[in-house]
Design a protein around this motif. Structure first.
Motif, PDB file in Angstrom:
ATOM      1  N   CYS A  53      72.325  44.738 117.962  1.00 31.16           N
ATOM      2  CA  CYS A  53      72.013  45.289 116.638  1.00 31.16           C
ATOM      3  C   CYS A  53      72.586  46.694 116.490  1.00 31.16           C
ATOM      4  N   ARG A  54      72.482  47.510 117.546  1.00 28.92           N
ATOM      5  CA  ARG A  54      73.047  48.854 117.495  1.00 28.92           C
ATOM      6  C   ARG A  54      74.570  48.800 117.332  1.00 28.92           C
ATOM      7  N   LYS A  55      75.223  47.858 118.003  1.00 27.44           N
ATOM      8  CA  LYS A  55      76.681  47.709 117.865  1.00 27.44           C
ATOM      9  C   LYS A  55      77.042  47.354 116.428  1.00 27.44           C
ATOM     10  N   LEU A  56      76.302  46.444 115.822  1.00 26.29           N
ATOM     11  CA  LEU A  56      76.558  46.067 114.431  1.00 26.29           C
ATOM     12  C   LEU A  56      76.395  47.273 113.512  1.00 26.29           C
ATOM     13  N   ARG A  57      75.335  48.046 113.711  1.00 23.67           N
ATOM     14  CA  ARG A  57      75.099  49.230 112.877  1.00 23.67           C
ATOM     15  C   ARG A  57      76.246  50.220 113.031  1.00 23.67           C
ATOM     16  N   HIS A  58      76.747  50.379 114.244  1.00 24.02           N
ATOM     17  CA  HIS A  58      77.866  51.291 114.501  1.00 24.02           C
ATOM     18  C   HIS A  58      79.125  50.836 113.756  1.00 24.02           C
ATOM     19  N   GLU A  59      79.281  49.541 113.601  1.00 27.74           N
ATOM     20  CA  GLU A  59      80.439  48.972 112.897  1.00 27.74           C
ATOM     21  C   GLU A  59      80.228  48.912 111.384  1.00 27.74           C
ATOM     22  N   GLY A  60      79.081  49.382 110.911  1.00 30.10           N
ATOM     23  CA  GLY A  60      78.805  49.379 109.481  1.00 30.10           C
ATOM     24  C   GLY A  60      78.277  48.062 108.960  1.00 30.10           C
ATOM     25  N   ILE A  61      77.674  47.279 109.833  1.00 32.33           N
ATOM     26  CA  ILE A  61      77.161  45.963 109.460  1.00 32.33           C
ATOM     27  C   ILE A  61      75.637  45.973 109.563  1.00 32.33           C
ATOM     28  N   ASP A  62      74.981  45.409 108.558  1.00 32.36           N
ATOM     29  CA  ASP A  62      73.521  45.297 108.552  1.00 32.36           C
ATOM     30  C   ASP A  62      73.112  44.137 109.468  1.00 32.36           C
ATOM     31  N   PRO A  63      72.369  44.396 110.554  1.00 29.80           N
ATOM     32  CA  PRO A  63      72.002  43.309 111.470  1.00 29.80           C
ATOM     33  C   PRO A  63      71.094  42.251 110.844  1.00 29.80           C
ATOM     34  N   ILE A  64      70.264  42.646 109.903  1.00 29.09           N
ATOM     35  CA  ILE A  64      69.374  41.669 109.257  1.00 29.09           C
ATOM     36  C   ILE A  64      70.192  40.720 108.390  1.00 29.09           C
ATOM     37  N   GLU A  65      71.127  41.281 107.597  1.00 26.81           N
ATOM     38  CA  GLU A  65      71.987  40.447 106.763  1.00 26.81           C
ATOM     39  C   GLU A  65      72.871  39.547 107.620  1.00 26.81           C
ATOM     40  N   THR A  66      73.317  40.060 108.763  1.00 27.96           N
ATOM     41  CA  THR A  66      74.137  39.264 109.676  1.00 27.96           C
ATOM     42  C   THR A  66      73.353  38.074 110.195  1.00 27.96           C
ATOM     43  N   ARG A  67      72.115  38.306 110.613  1.00 29.16           N
ATOM     44  CA  ARG A  67      71.269  37.216 111.098  1.00 29.16           C
ATOM     45  C   ARG A  67      71.028  36.196 109.987  1.00 29.16           C
ATOM     46  N   ASN A  68      70.753  36.677 108.781  1.00 27.43           N
ATOM     47  CA  ASN A  68      70.521  35.768 107.653  1.00 27.43           C
ATOM     48  C   ASN A  68      71.769  34.947 107.336  1.00 27.43           C
ATOM     49  N   ALA A  69      72.941  35.595 107.416  1.00 26.53           N
ATOM     50  CA  ALA A  69      74.193  34.893 107.150  1.00 26.53           C
ATOM     51  C   ALA A  69      74.455  33.826 108.215  1.00 26.53           C
ATOM     52  N   LYS A  70      74.186  34.145 109.470  1.00 21.48           N
ATOM     53  CA  LYS A  70      74.366  33.161 110.541  1.00 21.48           C
ATOM     54  C   LYS A  70      73.454  31.964 110.334  1.00 21.48           C
ATOM     55  N   ARG A  71      72.229  32.241 109.928  1.00 25.46           N
ATOM     56  CA  ARG A  71      71.283  31.148 109.680  1.00 25.46           C
ATOM     57  C   ARG A  71      71.737  30.277 108.527  1.00 25.46           C
ATOM     58  N   ALA A  72      72.364  30.908 107.527  1.00 27.33           N
ATOM     59  CA  ALA A  72      72.833  30.163 106.358  1.00 27.33           C
ATOM     60  C   ALA A  72      74.213  29.560 106.589  1.00 27.33           C
ATOM     61  N   GLY A  73      74.888  29.972 107.669  1.00 25.70           N
ATOM     62  CA  GLY A  73      76.199  29.424 107.989  1.00 25.70           C
ATOM     63  C   GLY A  73      77.340  30.000 107.181  1.00 25.70           C
ATOM     64  N   ILE A  74      77.201  31.280 106.752  1.00 27.97           N
ATOM     65  CA  ILE A  74      78.273  31.921 105.997  1.00 27.97           C
ATOM     66  C   ILE A  74      78.809  33.117 106.773  1.00 27.97           C
ATOM     67  N   GLY A  75      79.818  33.785 106.239  1.00 35.37           N
ATOM     68  CA  GLY A  75      80.470  34.927 106.910  1.00 35.37           C
ATOM     69  C   GLY A  75      79.565  36.145 107.033  1.00 35.37           C
ATOM     70  N   LEU A  76      80.068  37.172 107.742  1.00 35.42           N
ATOM     71  CA  LEU A  76      79.308  38.388 107.991  1.00 35.42           C
ATOM     72  C   LEU A  76      79.491  39.392 106.852  1.00 35.42           C
ATOM     73  N   PRO A  77      78.387  39.906 106.288  1.00 34.37           N
ATOM     74  CA  PRO A  77      78.492  40.881 105.203  1.00 34.37           C
ATOM     75  C   PRO A  77      78.733  42.297 105.740  1.00 34.37           C
ATOM     76  N   ARG A  78      79.433  43.104 104.988  1.00 32.46           N
ATOM     77  CA  ARG A  78      79.656  44.525 105.320  1.00 32.46           C
ATOM     78  C   ARG A  78      78.713  45.374 104.477  1.00 32.46           C
ATOM     79  N   LEU A  79      78.383  46.551 104.993  1.00 33.79           N
ATOM     80  CA  LEU A  79      77.546  47.484 104.244  1.00 33.79           C
ATOM     81  C   LEU A  79      78.360  48.153 103.155  1.00 33.79           C
ATOM     82  N   ARG A  80      77.701  48.486 102.068  1.00 27.92           N
ATOM     83  CA  ARG A  80      78.335  49.275 101.023  1.00 27.92           C
ATOM     84  C   ARG A  80      78.344  50.728 101.473  1.00 27.92           C
ATOM     85  N   ARG A  81      79.418  51.425 101.212  1.00 25.46           N
ATOM     86  CA  ARG A  81      79.494  52.842 101.612  1.00 25.46           C
ATOM     87  C   ARG A  81      79.564  53.714 100.409  1.00 25.46           C
TER      88      ARG A  81
END
Length: 81
Positions: A53-81
């Motif tokens: 999760c810390r690695k994802l945050r460092h890359e600008g990715i929300d770990p919760i959204e990533t987990r939700n996307a994996k569960r739904a079977g879609i791509g990884l979302p990026r954070l808005r900056r």
């Protein structure tokens, strides 16, 4: 809540339930991500999950959204900056 470090906490409820939680900030707001109950997820695994999760945050990715996307079977979302 009992801190292990790096955003990993052991949450203990009044009823006796014990779960691992990863806490982080996103857009100035505190967020919490459940990592699983203590009786299923051992400390070493909880630390590994928190590290990911810390690695994802460092890359600008929300770990919760990533987990939700994996569960739904879609791509990884990026954070808005």
């Amino acid at each position: 809540m009992h801190a292990d470090g790096g955003g990993l906490y052991l949450q203990m409820t009044a009823s006796g339930a014990r779960t691992w939680v990863f806490r982080f900030m996103l857009h100035g707001r505190a967020r919490e991500m459940g990592l699983g109950p203590l009786h299923i997820v051992p400390l070493a695994e909880a630390r590994d999950k928190a590290r990911e999760c810390r690695k994802l945050r460092h890359e600008g990715i929300d770990p919760i959204e990533t987990r939700n996307a994996k569960r739904a079977g879609i791509g990884l979302p990026r954070l808005r900056r």
